[in-house]
Design an enzyme around this catalytic site. Structure first.
Site, PDB file in Angstrom:
ATOM      1  N   ILE A 188      -8.257 -31.244  -3.379  1.00 10.87           N
ATOM      2  CA  ILE A 188      -9.292 -30.609  -4.208  1.00 10.87           C
ATOM      3  C   ILE A 188      -8.687 -29.436  -4.967  1.00 10.87           C
ATOM      4  O   ILE A 188      -8.076 -28.562  -4.361  1.00 10.87           O
ATOM      5  CB  ILE A 188     -10.448 -30.054  -3.353  1.00 10.87           C
ATOM      6  CG1 ILE A 188     -11.016 -31.111  -2.426  1.00 10.87           C
ATOM      7  CG2 ILE A 188     -11.535 -29.465  -4.239  1.00 10.87           C
ATOM      8  CD1 ILE A 188     -12.032 -30.564  -1.427  1.00 10.87           C
ATOM      9  N   LYS A 239      -7.434 -21.443   6.421  1.00  5.41           N
ATOM     10  CA  LYS A 239      -7.802 -21.772   5.045  1.00  5.41           C
ATOM     11  C   LYS A 239      -8.703 -20.707   4.428  1.00  5.41           C
ATOM     12  O   LYS A 239      -8.503 -20.318   3.275  1.00  5.41           O
ATOM     13  CB  LYS A 239      -8.462 -23.157   5.005  1.00  5.41           C
ATOM     14  CG  LYS A 239      -7.472 -24.282   5.342  1.00  5.41           C
ATOM     15  CD  LYS A 239      -8.184 -25.616   5.499  1.00  5.41           C
ATOM     16  CE  LYS A 239      -7.203 -26.761   5.755  1.00  5.41           C
ATOM     17  NZ  LYS A 239      -7.925 -28.000   6.135  1.00  5.41           N
ATOM     18  N   GLY A 287      -5.502 -36.359   3.919  1.00  7.54           N
ATOM     19  CA  GLY A 287      -5.086 -37.701   3.531  1.00  7.54           C
ATOM     20  C   GLY A 287      -3.771 -37.632   2.796  1.00  7.54           C
ATOM     21  O   GLY A 287      -3.526 -36.722   2.010  1.00  7.54           O
TER      22      GLY A 287
END
Lengths: 397, 397
Positions: free
Chosen positions: A129, A198, A294
C-alpha cells in the site's frame, strides 16, 4: 544500466528478483535496472543465475558499480551493520525491514542525508500500500492530526473470522495458521508488536520526530472474545486492532483493539487487508487500503522504491529527518480522552451512577454501553468499581 | 526563496494562497516559497496584499523570477494558452484543471518534458486524495489491470441520500444543491461528464496512452430510481456512479452507474467522499479514499505539487508521457463482458429461457436478478425481448 544487489533471497527478496527479471523498468526509471548480486547464506545450486549469488557482503559493499541495495533480510543483525556500511559507502538502500527502521531509523536516515543517498522503506508499513510516499509528498502541505491504521493482516483476519463466521479466537487463530497468514509462534502479530513498529514509523514520519516503539503502549487481541465482537456489532461497531497516533500538545499513541463505527471506512476492511486512515488539517480524512503483506505486493513496493532512487540518480536526494528528542513527547495514555465500550453484569442504576446518562443495551443477559468522552484515568477509576467483563476503547472517526 | 504566481483567485486559488501564507514550507520544499503575483480579472481592493494582484498575464510570463505557477482558473480558455506559454517559457505549472488536462494533456506534457519542467495535476482527480502521484511512482512496478473510481462527490452524495434516507433522485439533488454540493446547473455532475474527464486522466496515466474523453461512453445517474437502489440493496449491492477502465488487448472504459457488492470497499464510500480502486498485477487491489472536492482539500494537493516541483528545483524533472495513437485503443462497450442487474415484470420461466438458471428474487412485485457474465451485446439483445424495467452493470470487484 544501473546495477543493484539484493540481500536476502527469502519470500520478499525473491519477489524483487522475479519482478525485475520480468521488466528492467528502463522506461520508468529512465535507466535499465540490472541485478548484479544476491546475498544469502544459503546455497541455490539450481537457480538459473546461480553465478550472481554470494555469501560475502564485502563483495557488494566494495563494488563501486552497485548503486542501490535491496535489503530483504529482516531482523536487526546483521541487517543494521550491513545497511549502515552501505549508506556510509554512498549506496542507496531500499528495505521492508520495519524492525530495523523503527529501531535505528534516526541514525540511518541521518547518514543517508549526509551521503546524499536514499534510505527508502515504503514496504515496511502496509506491504504494497502506498502510504510512506503519500505521507512524505502528497500530504506534505497538511499538518497531520491523526493516524489510525489496521496495520497487521493476521490479526485482522482473525477478527474478521470471529465477526463473520462466529469463530472463537483460538479457532480463528488456527484457521490463520492453516492458511499461512499466521506463524507457528504468532506472538509478534497477536500481541500487537508488529503493528507497534509500524505505527512508530508512521508517527515518526508524520511529525518528523523519532518515536521509539518501546514507548508505545501495546495491547494485542488475545483478550478479545466472541462476546465482545458480537455485542460491539449489535451496537453498530466492528472490533479492530488499531495502531493509533494523535498529535496535540504531545502525542497520544498506542496499539490496542478499538471499536470502529460501521460508517467509518476502516470498519469494512476485512480479512488480511490493511488500511491506514490519515486525518490532515486541510485534507480531512483520507484512507489508503490494500494488501498489507504477501510476496509480490511487498516486493512491488520495494521495486517502486528502487525505481524512485534510480530516477533521481544524479539529483539531490529528498531526505527524511527524524529528530531525536531528549524527552519522549509521548503522553501517558491515562491522560488521553476517549469513549469506552463496556460489558458488565451490573444494573443500569449503578452504571448511570458512575457514568451518567448513557444508552444501555441488554445483550446476552449483560448490560453493554459506550461512555461519553472521558479521561482514561477517570474511566479506569470508575470501571474498577463496576465489575467490568470487558472494556475496549472506541475510535472517534 | 522561490517565487510563484497564482492564476485565478476563486475558491481553490484563494485556498492555495491561504495555505502558503500560513506556512512557506521552507523545510518541506528545502526552500521557502513566496507568492509574488495573483492573476485575476476581478478587483480585490480590500485584500491585505492587494499590491500583488495583476490583470496582466504577461507580467507573470515575462518575470524570470517566477519558477512555478498555480493555475486555478478552470475552463479551457485562456487556461490553455496561458499554461502553454508558461511551459514554453520554462516555468513549472501546477493545476487542478481536469478539463484542460483531459483535453490538451499530451501536448502540454510533451512541452513540459522538452523544457525540463513539471506539469503537475494531482488536484485534477479526487481533489486532495493522493492518486496521481501513487499511480506515477508508488505503483510504478505494477502493471495496472483495472481502475474503478467513485470520482464525483455530487452524484455520490445524491446516491447516498437515496439509499440511506429513501429520497427520490430529484429530492436528493435538491438537497445537494441546498448544501452547496451541486451547482444550479448540475448537468456536468449528474450526467457523468466530470467523472468522464477524471477517468480519462487516470487511464492515460495508468497506461501511458492518451485516452480522449470524447471516446468514453458516459451515462449519468439521472435514470436511477429509488426502486433500483432499493432492489440492489436487497440483493447485497450499492449503486454507485463508477468511472471504469479495464486494460486487456484493448481498453474497456466507461462512466456509468454500477452495482457494487457490499463487501467491496467502494460500497461503503458515502456522501461527498471519493475513492479510487486500483488493481495491479503484483499489488492486487488497493484503494485511495478521501474528500474529492472542497477548497482546502483541493488546494492542499496543489501546494504539495508546488513543494514537489520546488524540491527538485535544479534536478532533471520526472516527466509523464501520453502517447497519442492514430486509432483509439478504446474497445466498443458492446464487446465488454459483465454481469447485469435486471428488474422486470416477466416471469421466472421467461427469464430462465433467456438467461439460464439465475437466482431470481421477488421484490415489490417485480422479478429482480443478476445475470452471469456475458457479452454486453448479447445481453442487450436478450434484454430487448424481455421487457426490462431497468438494467445496470455490475462491478466485478
Amino acid at each position: 544500466m544501473v546495477k543493484i544487489a539484493i540481500m536476502g533471497y527469502g519470500t520478499v527478496g525473491s519477489g524483487v528478483y522475479d519482478i525485475i527479471k520480468a521488466d528492467n523498468f528502463a522506461y520508468e526509471a529512465m535507466n535499465p535496472i540490472e541485478i548484479k548480486y544476491i546475498l544469502d547464506i544459503r546455497d541455490f545450486p539450481d537457480h538459473k543465475e546461480k553465478e550472481i549469488f554470494t555469501k560475502d557482503f564485502n563483495v557488494i559493499l566494495n563494488d563501486d558499480e552497485i548503486y542501490c541495495v535491496v535489503e530483504a533480510m529482516g531482523g536487526l543483525n546483521p541487517a543494521y551493520e550491513f545497511t549502515k556500511s552501505l549508506l556510509l559507502a554512498g549506496k542507496n538502500v531500499v528495505t521492508s525491514n520495519k524492525e530495523l527502521v523503527a529501531t535505528h531509523g534516526p541514525e540511518l536516515l541521518r547518514i543517508a542525508k549526509d551521503k546524499n543517498v536514499n534510505y527508502l522503506f515504503e514496504a515496511s508499513v502496509g506491504g504494497g500500500i502506498p502510504i510512506i510516499k503519500p505521507l512524505c509528498s502528497s500530504l506534505k502541505a497538511n499538518k497531520i492530526k491523526k493516524i489510525a491504521g489496521i496495520l497487521n493482516g493476521t490479526t485482522n483476519f482473525i477478527l474478521t473470522e470471529m465477526v463473520e463466521e462466529g469463530k472463537s479466537f483460538s479457532d480463528a487463530l488456527k484457521m490463520a495458521q492453516v492458511n499461512g497468514y499466521a506463524e507457528r509462534n504468532p506472538a509478534a502479530d497477536i500481541e500487537g508488536h508488529d503493528a507497534c513498529r509500524k505505527i512508530a514509523i508512521l508517527a515518526s514520519l508524520a511529525w518528523g520526530e523519532y518515536i521509539d516503539y518501546k514507548d508505545i503502549p501495546t495491547d494485542g487481541i488475545t483478550n478479545i472474545t466472541l462476546e465482545d465482537v458480537d455485542a460491539a456489532s449489535k451496537l453498530g461497531y466492528s472490533v479492530k486492532l488499531i495502531g493509533y497516533a494523535d498529535k496535540r500538545d504531545g502525542l497520544f499513541i498506542w496499539v490496542s483493539p478499538m471499536l470502529v463505527r460501521k460508517s467509518c471506512p476502516l470498519s469494512g476492511v476485512n480479512g488480511v487487508f490493511n488500511a491506514i486512515l490519515v486525518d490532515g488539517n486541510y485534507l480531512g480524512t483520507s484512507m489508503f487500503y490494500g494488501q498489507g503483506a504477501g510476496k509480490f505486493a511487498t516486493a512491488s513496493a520495494m521495486v517502486a522504491d528502487v525505481i524512485e532512487s534510480v530516477r533521481h540518480i544524479n539529483a539531490k536526494k529528498a531526505y527524511i529527518e527524524w529528530q531525536v528528542t531528549e524527552k519522549s513527547s509521548v503522553l501517558p495514555v491515562s491522560e488521553s480522552e476517549n469513549r469506552y465500550f463496556v460489558r458488565t453484569k451490573e444494573k443500569q442504576d449503578r452504571i448511570e451512577e458512575l457514568f451518567g446518562k448513557v444508552s444501555v443495551s441488554s445483550i446476552n443477559s449483560e448490560n453493554v454501553f459506550v461512555t461519553d468522552v472521558m479521561k482514561e484515568k477517570d474511566f479506569e477509576d470508575k470501571a474498577k468499581t463496576l465489575g467490568v467483563i470487558s472494556k475496549i476503547r472506541v475510535l472517534d472517526a
